[in-house]
Enzyme design. Sequence first.
Site, PDB file in Angstrom:
ATOM      1  N   HIS A 147      99.911  55.282   2.734  1.00 19.73           N
ATOM      2  CA  HIS A 147      98.908  54.697   1.841  1.00 19.73           C
ATOM      3  C   HIS A 147      99.509  53.551   1.041  1.00 19.73           C
ATOM      4  O   HIS A 147     100.692  53.587   0.694  1.00 19.73           O
ATOM      5  CB  HIS A 147      98.343  55.772   0.903  1.00 19.73           C
ATOM      6  CG  HIS A 147      97.489  56.768   1.630  1.00 19.73           C
ATOM      7  ND1 HIS A 147      98.026  57.870   2.262  1.00 19.73           N
ATOM      8  CD2 HIS A 147      96.154  56.790   1.865  1.00 19.73           C
ATOM      9  CE1 HIS A 147      97.035  58.539   2.851  1.00 19.73           C
ATOM     10  NE2 HIS A 147      95.899  57.910   2.623  1.00 19.73           N
ATOM     11  N   ASP A 184      96.615  52.866   4.422  1.00 15.12           N
ATOM     12  CA  ASP A 184      95.197  53.003   4.070  1.00 15.12           C
ATOM     13  C   ASP A 184      94.944  52.684   2.598  1.00 15.12           C
ATOM     14  O   ASP A 184      95.851  52.746   1.772  1.00 15.12           O
ATOM     15  CB  ASP A 184      94.737  54.448   4.310  1.00 15.12           C
ATOM     16  CG  ASP A 184      94.524  54.744   5.786  1.00 15.12           C
ATOM     17  OD1 ASP A 184      94.848  53.886   6.625  1.00 15.12           O
ATOM     18  OD2 ASP A 184      94.040  55.848   6.089  1.00 15.12           O
TER      19      ASP A 184
HETATM   20 ZN    ZN Z   1      91.594  56.536   2.733  1.00 16.06          ZN
END
Ligand code: ZN
Length: 257
Positions: free
Chosen positions: A224, A79
């Site tokens: 992430h 992400d």
């Molecule tokens: Zn996010």
Amino acid sequence: MSWSKHRIFLIVFILLFSVELFAFSQGIICIKPLLLSLFLYSILLALASYFVGMRFYIPMINHLPNTYKGQKYIVLTFDDGPNPNSTKALLELLERHEVKANFFLIGKHIEEHADLAKELHTRGHLLGNHSYSHTGFFPISSTKKLRREIEKTNKLLEAISLKKNTYFRPPFGVTNPLIAKVVKDLNMKTIGWSLRSYDTVKSKTQLIQKLKSNLRDGDIVLMHDIESSLDVVEKFIEYAKENGYQFVLLSEFFEKK
Ligand SMILES: [Zn+2]
């Protein structure tokens, strides 16, 4: 018509609350049970917003379909990119291990680092929508604003991939009835996760340990696109490969061939 858990709970709540209200109006009960019901229902709504595993408002995809159980397929998702401090290194790492991953990009980051977003696509990774601004206000935005956020990022993604984007991951994993409506109207698939790395908060040793002990067939793993998680990603990939897991793209399971 498939009913969300939210709709079913709402109907049950209205029925129970109406009975309580009637009992209260007849002097059978005091006001406390009514207040308690309202309080408990509010708590449930708040918790359901934050826990993707509950799939309360949206029929979210948190796991690969059960029919593939035992095949040892897993989905790696990143992400918040593209990120000038990590995306290049992450791309090289994935290339070195011959792994394809799924990137949920933030629209304004695509505008700022268009070259990185394009490179993710040209190297065969799947791109998805993670809102335009990723602000903390996203979950409390109006339907109009939510739609604008998602459509704007879809346009940016579609300019790169030259095909319609149908994948959406809500910022912070938070969902509510308005987000559910917009995602449904836009005919998109909401992607959650079954294994969360907490790579933004946990220590690297804790992270690796957690990922290793919790990894299961069909998992959708949340990570992430940040510099500090690069080591963890590499160790995780090595562990998964040594244990026979294959990394797949969401499109291999959720798009008709
Ligand atoms: Zn996010």
